[in-house]
Design a protein around this motif. Structure first.
Motif, PDB file in Angstrom:
ATOM      1  N   ILE A  39     114.439 -54.704 -32.539  1.00 35.46           N
ATOM      2  CA  ILE A  39     113.571 -55.665 -33.226  1.00 35.46           C
ATOM      3  C   ILE A  39     113.626 -57.021 -32.528  1.00 35.46           C
ATOM      4  CG2 ILE A  39     113.890 -54.516 -35.455  1.00 35.46           C
ATOM      5  CD1 ILE A  39     115.650 -57.037 -36.207  1.00 35.46           C
ATOM      6  N   LYS A  40     112.644 -57.846 -32.845  1.00 36.30           N
ATOM      7  CA  LYS A  40     112.648 -59.238 -32.389  1.00 36.30           C
ATOM      8  C   LYS A  40     112.746 -60.135 -33.609  1.00 36.30           C
ATOM      9  CE  LYS A  40     110.250 -58.791 -28.039  1.00 36.30           C
ATOM     10  NZ  LYS A  40     109.272 -59.364 -27.136  1.00 36.30           N
ATOM     11  N   VAL A  41     113.578 -61.163 -33.502  1.00 32.22           N
ATOM     12  CA  VAL A  41     113.724 -62.132 -34.571  1.00 32.22           C
ATOM     13  C   VAL A  41     113.075 -63.425 -34.105  1.00 32.22           C
ATOM     14  CG1 VAL A  41     115.346 -63.418 -36.023  1.00 32.22           C
ATOM     15  CG2 VAL A  41     115.844 -61.050 -35.388  1.00 32.22           C
ATOM     16  N   LYS A  42     112.158 -63.957 -34.916  1.00 30.57           N
ATOM     17  CA  LYS A  42     111.444 -65.177 -34.523  1.00 30.57           C
ATOM     18  C   LYS A  42     112.018 -66.394 -35.219  1.00 30.57           C
ATOM     19  CE  LYS A  42     107.861 -63.854 -37.755  1.00 30.57           C
ATOM     20  NZ  LYS A  42     106.512 -63.780 -38.089  1.00 30.57           N
ATOM     21  N   SER A  78     120.498 -63.774 -37.894  1.00 30.33           N
ATOM     22  CA  SER A  78     120.075 -65.117 -38.309  1.00 30.33           C
ATOM     23  C   SER A  78     119.693 -66.023 -37.147  1.00 30.33           C
ATOM     24  CB  SER A  78     121.184 -65.769 -39.129  1.00 30.33           C
ATOM     25  OG  SER A  78     122.365 -65.850 -38.362  1.00 30.33           O
ATOM     26  N   THR A  79     119.660 -65.482 -35.936  1.00 28.14           N
ATOM     27  CA  THR A  79     119.228 -66.270 -34.779  1.00 28.14           C
ATOM     28  C   THR A  79     118.112 -65.540 -34.040  1.00 28.14           C
ATOM     29  OG1 THR A  79     120.979 -65.297 -33.413  1.00 28.14           O
ATOM     30  CG2 THR A  79     121.458 -67.405 -34.440  1.00 28.14           C
ATOM     31  N   SER A  80     117.235 -66.293 -33.402  1.00 28.66           N
ATOM     32  CA  SER A  80     116.111 -65.713 -32.672  1.00 28.66           C
ATOM     33  C   SER A  80     116.598 -64.888 -31.492  1.00 28.66           C
ATOM     34  CB  SER A  80     115.183 -66.821 -32.167  1.00 28.66           C
ATOM     35  OG  SER A  80     114.647 -67.540 -33.249  1.00 28.66           O
ATOM     36  N   GLY A  81     115.844 -63.843 -31.161  1.00 32.86           N
ATOM     37  CA  GLY A  81     116.174 -63.014 -30.013  1.00 32.86           C
ATOM     38  C   GLY A  81     115.731 -61.576 -30.216  1.00 32.86           C
ATOM     39  N   GLY A 137     115.644 -61.281 -42.178  1.00 30.73           N
ATOM     40  CA  GLY A 137     114.655 -60.405 -42.811  1.00 30.73           C
ATOM     41  C   GLY A 137     115.218 -59.026 -43.134  1.00 30.73           C
ATOM     42  N   ASP A 138     114.810 -58.487 -44.257  1.00 34.88           N
ATOM     43  CA  ASP A 138     115.271 -57.191 -44.734  1.00 34.88           C
ATOM     44  C   ASP A 138     114.328 -56.095 -44.227  1.00 34.88           C
ATOM     45  OD1 ASP A 138     117.057 -55.667 -46.444  1.00 34.88           O
ATOM     46  OD2 ASP A 138     115.317 -55.369 -47.744  1.00 34.88           O
ATOM     47  N   PHE A 139     114.894 -54.980 -43.713  1.00 35.58           N
ATOM     48  CA  PHE A 139     114.069 -53.863 -43.269  1.00 35.58           C
ATOM     49  C   PHE A 139     114.890 -52.583 -43.301  1.00 35.58           C
ATOM     50  CE2 PHE A 139     116.196 -55.347 -39.484  1.00 35.58           C
ATOM     51  CZ  PHE A 139     116.398 -54.232 -38.674  1.00 35.58           C
ATOM     52  N   ASP A 140     114.218 -51.446 -43.239  1.00 34.59           N
ATOM     53  CA  ASP A 140     114.880 -50.151 -43.141  1.00 34.59           C
ATOM     54  C   ASP A 140     114.731 -49.629 -41.724  1.00 34.59           C
ATOM     55  OD1 ASP A 140     115.708 -49.971 -45.777  1.00 34.59           O
ATOM     56  OD2 ASP A 140     113.921 -48.896 -46.436  1.00 34.59           O
ATOM     57  N   SER A 141     115.844 -49.177 -41.134  1.00 36.03           N
ATOM     58  CA  SER A 141     115.804 -48.462 -39.872  1.00 36.03           C
ATOM     59  C   SER A 141     115.687 -46.988 -40.246  1.00 36.03           C
ATOM     60  CB  SER A 141     117.089 -48.694 -39.074  1.00 36.03           C
ATOM     61  OG  SER A 141     117.243 -50.059 -38.786  1.00 36.03           O
ATOM     62  N   LYS A 142     114.657 -46.319 -39.728  1.00 35.24           N
ATOM     63  CA  LYS A 142     114.389 -44.940 -40.137  1.00 35.24           C
ATOM     64  C   LYS A 142     114.069 -44.075 -38.916  1.00 35.24           C
ATOM     65  CE  LYS A 142     111.080 -42.345 -42.953  1.00 35.24           C
ATOM     66  NZ  LYS A 142     109.911 -42.476 -43.845  1.00 35.24           N
ATOM     67  N   TRP A 143     114.754 -42.947 -38.828  1.00 31.60           N
ATOM     68  CA  TRP A 143     114.531 -42.001 -37.748  1.00 31.60           C
ATOM     69  C   TRP A 143     114.285 -40.617 -38.344  1.00 31.60           C
ATOM     70  CZ3 TRP A 143     118.728 -45.313 -37.968  1.00 31.60           C
ATOM     71  CH2 TRP A 143     118.772 -46.331 -37.002  1.00 31.60           C
ATOM     72  N   VAL A 144     113.343 -39.882 -37.759  1.00 30.25           N
ATOM     73  CA  VAL A 144     113.184 -38.462 -38.067  1.00 30.25           C
ATOM     74  C   VAL A 144     113.627 -37.721 -36.810  1.00 30.25           C
ATOM     75  CG1 VAL A 144     111.600 -36.605 -38.689  1.00 30.25           C
ATOM     76  CG2 VAL A 144     111.288 -38.903 -39.665  1.00 30.25           C
ATOM     77  N   ILE A 145     114.649 -36.871 -36.975  1.00 30.87           N
ATOM     78  CA  ILE A 145     115.282 -36.178 -35.855  1.00 30.87           C
ATOM     79  C   ILE A 145     115.072 -34.675 -36.001  1.00 30.87           C
ATOM     80  CG2 ILE A 145     117.494 -35.772 -34.675  1.00 30.87           C
ATOM     81  CD1 ILE A 145     116.540 -38.688 -34.599  1.00 30.87           C
ATOM     82  N   SER A 200     111.160 -45.957 -37.062  1.00 25.88           N
ATOM     83  CA  SER A 200     110.547 -47.080 -37.750  1.00 25.88           C
ATOM     84  C   SER A 200     111.631 -48.116 -38.009  1.00 25.88           C
ATOM     85  CB  SER A 200     109.948 -46.607 -39.082  1.00 25.88           C
ATOM     86  OG  SER A 200     109.429 -47.690 -39.806  1.00 25.88           O
ATOM     87  N   PRO A 201     111.368 -49.370 -37.740  1.00 27.55           N
ATOM     88  CA  PRO A 201     110.119 -49.950 -37.287  1.00 27.55           C
ATOM     89  C   PRO A 201     109.879 -49.657 -35.807  1.00 27.55           C
ATOM     90  CG  PRO A 201     111.822 -51.640 -37.363  1.00 27.55           C
ATOM     91  CD  PRO A 201     112.428 -50.388 -37.919  1.00 27.55           C
ATOM     92  N   PRO A 202     108.607 -49.718 -35.374  1.00 28.05           N
ATOM     93  CA  PRO A 202     108.323 -49.539 -33.949  1.00 28.05           C
ATOM     94  C   PRO A 202     109.050 -50.591 -33.113  1.00 28.05           C
ATOM     95  CG  PRO A 202     106.303 -49.495 -35.257  1.00 28.05           C
ATOM     96  CD  PRO A 202     107.414 -49.942 -36.170  1.00 28.05           C
ATOM     97  N   ALA A 203     109.317 -50.268 -31.859  1.00 27.53           N
ATOM     98  CA  ALA A 203     110.037 -51.178 -30.956  1.00 27.53           C
ATOM     99  C   ALA A 203     109.405 -52.561 -30.950  1.00 27.53           C
ATOM    100  CB  ALA A 203     110.063 -50.604 -29.548  1.00 27.53           C
ATOM    101  N   ASN A 204     110.266 -53.567 -30.984  1.00 25.01           N
ATOM    102  CA  ASN A 204     109.900 -54.981 -30.890  1.00 25.01           C
ATOM    103  C   ASN A 204     109.108 -55.517 -32.085  1.00 25.01           C
ATOM    104  OD1 ASN A 204     111.234 -55.378 -28.359  1.00 25.01           O
ATOM    105  ND2 ASN A 204     109.553 -54.225 -27.421  1.00 25.01           N
ATOM    106  N   THR A 205     109.222 -54.842 -33.235  1.00 19.74           N
ATOM    107  CA  THR A 205     108.628 -55.387 -34.447  1.00 19.74           C
ATOM    108  C   THR A 205     109.319 -56.714 -34.751  1.00 19.74           C
ATOM    109  OG1 THR A 205     108.112 -53.205 -35.338  1.00 19.74           O
ATOM    110  CG2 THR A 205     108.286 -55.005 -36.930  1.00 19.74           C
ATOM    111  N   GLN A 206     108.536 -57.717 -35.158  1.00 12.21           N
ATOM    112  CA  GLN A 206     109.094 -59.055 -35.415  1.00 12.21           C
ATOM    113  C   GLN A 206     109.465 -59.226 -36.884  1.00 12.21           C
ATOM    114  OE1 GLN A 206     106.705 -62.286 -33.984  1.00 12.21           O
ATOM    115  NE2 GLN A 206     107.022 -61.736 -31.847  1.00 12.21           N
ATOM    116  N   TYR A 207     110.622 -59.841 -37.098  1.00 11.44           N
ATOM    117  CA  TYR A 207     111.112 -60.185 -38.430  1.00 11.44           C
ATOM    118  C   TYR A 207     111.568 -61.628 -38.416  1.00 11.44           C
ATOM    119  CZ  TYR A 207     111.101 -55.253 -39.592  1.00 11.44           C
ATOM    120  OH  TYR A 207     110.702 -53.972 -39.832  1.00 11.44           O
ATOM    121  N   GLY A 208     111.530 -62.249 -39.565  1.00  6.73           N
ATOM    122  CA  GLY A 208     112.089 -63.583 -39.717  1.00  6.73           C
ATOM    123  C   GLY A 208     113.609 -63.489 -39.738  1.00  6.73           C
TER     124      GLY A 208
END
Length: 128
Positions: free
Chosen positions: A125-128, A100-103, A40-48, A29-37
């Motif tokens: 992730i994708k940044v818009k 801080s840049t799109s991509g 943007g703040d998010f948690d990278s989470k893996w269950v291994i 989590s987040p799933p591949a290619n989730t978009q953030y501004g």
């Protein structure tokens, strides 16, 4: 005739973690290619899941930033919170921030024991 100026270069070899052992990615989590501004703040989470025959000892195995865009907020290296037995699972979370840049950006982390990489996981992730 050979002319040498300065000192002779010295080649230094460093150990590079090798992929070995066994693990499986139960979820990310987040799933591949989730978009953030931007920023943007998010948690990278893996269950291994430990699919090797060895127990990953918290005193020996580290959770470490491996490569890609450095989107983590704090440390690049953590101890495991507990031992992970054969077929056991562990949840790994990294406080992250979008660039801080799109991509499109990918960050990879791994479980490392000494110079051996036991498992590698990524978030994209994708940044818009």
């Amino acid at each position: 005739m050979l002319i040498t100026v300065g000192t002779t270069p010295v080649v230094t070899y460093t150990s590079t973690p090798q992929v070995s052992g066994s693990c499986s990615l139960v979820s990310v989590s987040p799933p591949a290619n989730t978009q953030y501004g931007k920023g943007g703040d998010f948690d990278s989470k893996w269950v291994i899941k430990n699919t090797s025959s060895d127990t990953w000892l918290s005193s020996e195995v580290d959770f470490k930033y491996i490569s890609g865009t450095k989107m983590y907020k704090y440390n690049s290296l953590y101890d495991l919170a507990s031992d992970v037995t054969h077929n056991g699972e562990i949840t790994l979370i990294v406080d992250s921030i979008a660039p801080s840049t799109s991509g499109t950006y990918t960050m990879s982390w791994g479980l490392v024991k000494s110079s051996t990489r036991l498992c590698t996981m990524s978030v994209t992730i994708k940044v818009k």
